[in-house]
Design an enzyme around this catalytic site. Sequence first.
Site, PDB file in Angstrom:
ATOM      1  CB  ALA A  66       9.276  30.777  87.429  1.00  0.00           C
ATOM      2  N   GLY A 111       8.534  36.314  87.146  1.00  0.00           N
ATOM      3  CA  GLY A 111       9.822  36.338  87.832  1.00  0.00           C
ATOM      4  C   GLY A 111      10.854  37.210  87.123  1.00  0.00           C
ATOM      5  CD  GLU A 114       8.032  37.963  91.090  1.00  0.00           C
ATOM      6  OE1 GLU A 114       8.120  36.983  90.315  1.00  0.00           O
ATOM      7  OE2 GLU A 114       7.490  37.891  92.191  1.00  0.00           O
ATOM      8  CD  GLU A 134       4.030  36.329  88.680  1.00  0.00           C
ATOM      9  OE1 GLU A 134       3.329  37.310  88.356  1.00  0.00           O
ATOM     10  OE2 GLU A 134       5.233  36.420  88.959  1.00  0.00           O
TER      11      GLU A 134
HETATM   12  N1  CAA Z   1       8.570  29.241  80.982  1.00  0.00           N
HETATM   13  C1  CAA Z   1       8.913  28.314  80.094  1.00  0.00           C
HETATM   14  N2  CAA Z   1       8.875  28.523  78.755  1.00  0.00           N
HETATM   15  C2  CAA Z   1       8.479  29.725  78.344  1.00  0.00           C
HETATM   16  C3  CAA Z   1       8.107  30.742  79.233  1.00  0.00           C
HETATM   17  C4  CAA Z   1       8.187  30.470  80.628  1.00  0.00           C
HETATM   18  N3  CAA Z   1       7.901  31.380  81.545  1.00  0.00           N
HETATM   19  N4  CAA Z   1       7.731  31.830  78.503  1.00  0.00           N
HETATM   20  C5  CAA Z   1       7.870  31.493  77.214  1.00  0.00           C
HETATM   21  N5  CAA Z   1       8.332  30.226  77.114  1.00  0.00           N
HETATM   22  C6  CAA Z   1       8.606  29.476  75.895  1.00  0.00           C
HETATM   23  C7  CAA Z   1       7.337  29.113  75.147  1.00  0.00           C
HETATM   24  O1  CAA Z   1       6.730  27.989  75.704  1.00  0.00           O
HETATM   25  C8  CAA Z   1       7.881  28.889  73.766  1.00  0.00           C
HETATM   26  O2  CAA Z   1       8.510  27.630  73.732  1.00  0.00           O
HETATM   27  P1  CAA Z   1       8.138  26.535  72.591  1.00  0.00           P
HETATM   28  O3  CAA Z   1       8.594  27.179  71.319  1.00  0.00           O
HETATM   29  O4  CAA Z   1       8.906  25.340  72.993  1.00  0.00           O
HETATM   30  O5  CAA Z   1       6.655  26.389  72.666  1.00  0.00           O
HETATM   31  C9  CAA Z   1       8.978  29.941  73.654  1.00  0.00           C
HETATM   32  O6  CAA Z   1       9.321  30.293  74.980  1.00  0.00           O
HETATM   33  C10 CAA Z   1       8.535  31.195  72.940  1.00  0.00           C
HETATM   34  O7  CAA Z   1       7.359  31.681  73.576  1.00  0.00           O
HETATM   35  P2  CAA Z   1       5.971  31.934  72.828  1.00  0.00           P
HETATM   36  O8  CAA Z   1       5.847  31.045  71.628  1.00  0.00           O
HETATM   37  O9  CAA Z   1       4.878  31.867  73.831  1.00  0.00           O
HETATM   38  O10 CAA Z   1       6.199  33.432  72.309  1.00  0.00           O
HETATM   39  P3  CAA Z   1       5.074  34.512  72.034  1.00  0.00           P
HETATM   40  O11 CAA Z   1       5.769  35.634  71.349  1.00  0.00           O
HETATM   41  O12 CAA Z   1       3.899  33.933  71.374  1.00  0.00           O
HETATM   42  O13 CAA Z   1       4.610  34.991  73.487  1.00  0.00           O
HETATM   43  C11 CAA Z   1       4.937  35.692  75.767  1.00  0.00           C
HETATM   44  C12 CAA Z   1       5.520  35.641  74.341  1.00  0.00           C
HETATM   45  C13 CAA Z   1       3.751  36.652  75.811  1.00  0.00           C
HETATM   46  C14 CAA Z   1       6.062  36.229  76.660  1.00  0.00           C
HETATM   47  C15 CAA Z   1       4.507  34.281  76.222  1.00  0.00           C
HETATM   48  O14 CAA Z   1       5.577  33.395  75.984  1.00  0.00           O
HETATM   49  C16 CAA Z   1       4.138  34.185  77.669  1.00  0.00           C
HETATM   50  O15 CAA Z   1       3.067  34.617  78.056  1.00  0.00           O
HETATM   51  N6  CAA Z   1       5.020  33.570  78.471  1.00  0.00           N
HETATM   52  C17 CAA Z   1       4.744  33.355  79.893  1.00  0.00           C
HETATM   53  C18 CAA Z   1       5.078  34.565  80.716  1.00  0.00           C
HETATM   54  C19 CAA Z   1       4.642  34.355  82.144  1.00  0.00           C
HETATM   55  O16 CAA Z   1       3.481  34.204  82.458  1.00  0.00           O
HETATM   56  N7  CAA Z   1       5.617  34.372  83.076  1.00  0.00           N
HETATM   57  C20 CAA Z   1       5.367  34.153  84.480  1.00  0.00           C
HETATM   58  C21 CAA Z   1       5.899  32.811  84.869  1.00  0.00           C
HETATM   59  S1  CAA Z   1       5.402  32.341  86.490  1.00  0.00           S
HETATM   60  C22 CAA Z   1       6.521  33.112  87.479  1.00  0.00           C
HETATM   61  O17 CAA Z   1       7.455  33.761  87.056  1.00  0.00           O
HETATM   62  C23 CAA Z   1       6.256  32.918  88.934  1.00  0.00           C
HETATM   63  C24 CAA Z   1       7.104  33.712  89.837  1.00  0.00           C
HETATM   64  O18 CAA Z   1       6.710  34.725  90.376  1.00  0.00           O
HETATM   65  C25 CAA Z   1       8.449  33.275  90.131  1.00  0.00           C
END
Ligand code: CAA
Length: 260
Positions: A66, A111, A114, A134
Site C-alpha cells: 500500500a 500489500g 498479500e 507492516e
Molecule cells: N509506498 C509509497 N512509496 C513507496 C513505497 C510504499 N509502500 N515503497 C517504496 N516507495 C517509494 C520510496 O518512498 C521511494 O520514493 P522517493 O524516491 O520519492 O523517496 C521509492 O519508492 C524507492 O524506494 P526506496 O528509495 O525506499 O528504495 P530502497 O531500495 O532504498 O528500498 C524497500 C526498497 C526496502 C522496498 C523500501 O522502499 C521499503 O521498505 N518500502 C516499504 C515497504 C513496506 O513496508 N510496504 C508495506 C506497506 S503497508 C501495507 O502494504 C499495508 C497493507 O497490508 C495493505
Amino acid sequence: MSFQYIVYAKSEGIATITLNRPDALNAWSQELAQEFLTAMEDAHEDDEVRVVVITGAGEKAFSAGADIKAMKGMTALKARALSRMGYKVCNAIETIEKPVIAAINGYALGGGMEISMACDFRIASDKARMGQTEINIGLIPGWGGTQRLTRIVGKARAKELVYTGKIIEANTAFQLGLVNLVVPAAELMTTVKQFAQELAGKAPVAMRVAKAVIEKGADVDLESALALEREGFGVVASSEDLQEGVSAFTEKRKPAWKGK
Ligand code: CAA
C-alpha cells in the site's frame, strides 16, 4: 481501454497486468486499484483470456504494498476503506474463473505480498524479496496477510514473518512453500509464459470448477468441502469438454476444447 497506472496486454489467451508505478516501487494507490479491477473485469468477461499474469514494472519491485505516503494522518475510517480496497482486489483475483499467476520480479512487501498470496500461483525471480513488513511502520497486514499467509505457511511461520516484518529471499520463500518456483531473473517471464500457456491449453470448464472448489473448500470443514467437490464433479461432467476429452483420449488425438 487506456490506463495510467497499469499496463494491460492480451496475447495468445494470456492477459498480463503490469503494475506500473515503478518510481514508487509499484505501491498501490486508489487509482491503480481501480484500473486493476477494471482490467480484471475485462479478463473475466473475455472468453479468449484463459490465464491472467500479474507482475510489476521495472527491475526492482513486484509491489512494495500500500502507498505509505498516503497514510500520513490516516483516520480509522480511511484505513478501513484502504483495507476494503485490498479486499476487493484479492477477491477479484480469487473469484475470477481463470488461473492467476503472480510473476514476482522483485520486492513483494506488505500489500504486494498479500496480493501475490491471493493468486493461484507465485513464480519468483531469484531477485525477489518478500515480507509482511507492516509492523515496521506500526501497522498490521490489512489485505489478508494475517489469514492467507497463515493458511499457506502455517501459524508459526506466519507469526514469525508478521511479528518480525523481516524480508526474506526468494529461496527462503520457496522453502516455506510461499512460492511455487524460483527461476533466474532473466528467465522469469519466459517461464511464466510457458506455464501460462500450459494452463491455457487445459479444459476451461474443468479449470473454472477446480478453482472454485479448491477456493471455497479450503475454508470449510472437510465434509462440506467434499460435498462441494461432488457437486463440481457433476457440473463438469455435463460439459461438452468432458465428451471431447473422452473422445480425444479414445481416438488418440489432442482435445479441441470448446469451453462449454
Ligand atoms: N509506498 C509509497 N512509496 C513507496 C513505497 C510504499 N509502500 N515503497 C517504496 N516507495 C517509494 C520510496 O518512498 C521511494 O520514493 P522517493 O524516491 O520519492 O523517496 C521509492 O519508492 C524507492 O524506494 P526506496 O528509495 O525506499 O528504495 P530502497 O531500495 O532504498 O528500498 C524497500 C526498497 C526496502 C522496498 C523500501 O522502499 C521499503 O521498505 N518500502 C516499504 C515497504 C513496506 O513496508 N510496504 C508495506 C506497506 S503497508 C501495507 O502494504 C499495508 C497493507 O497490508 C495493505
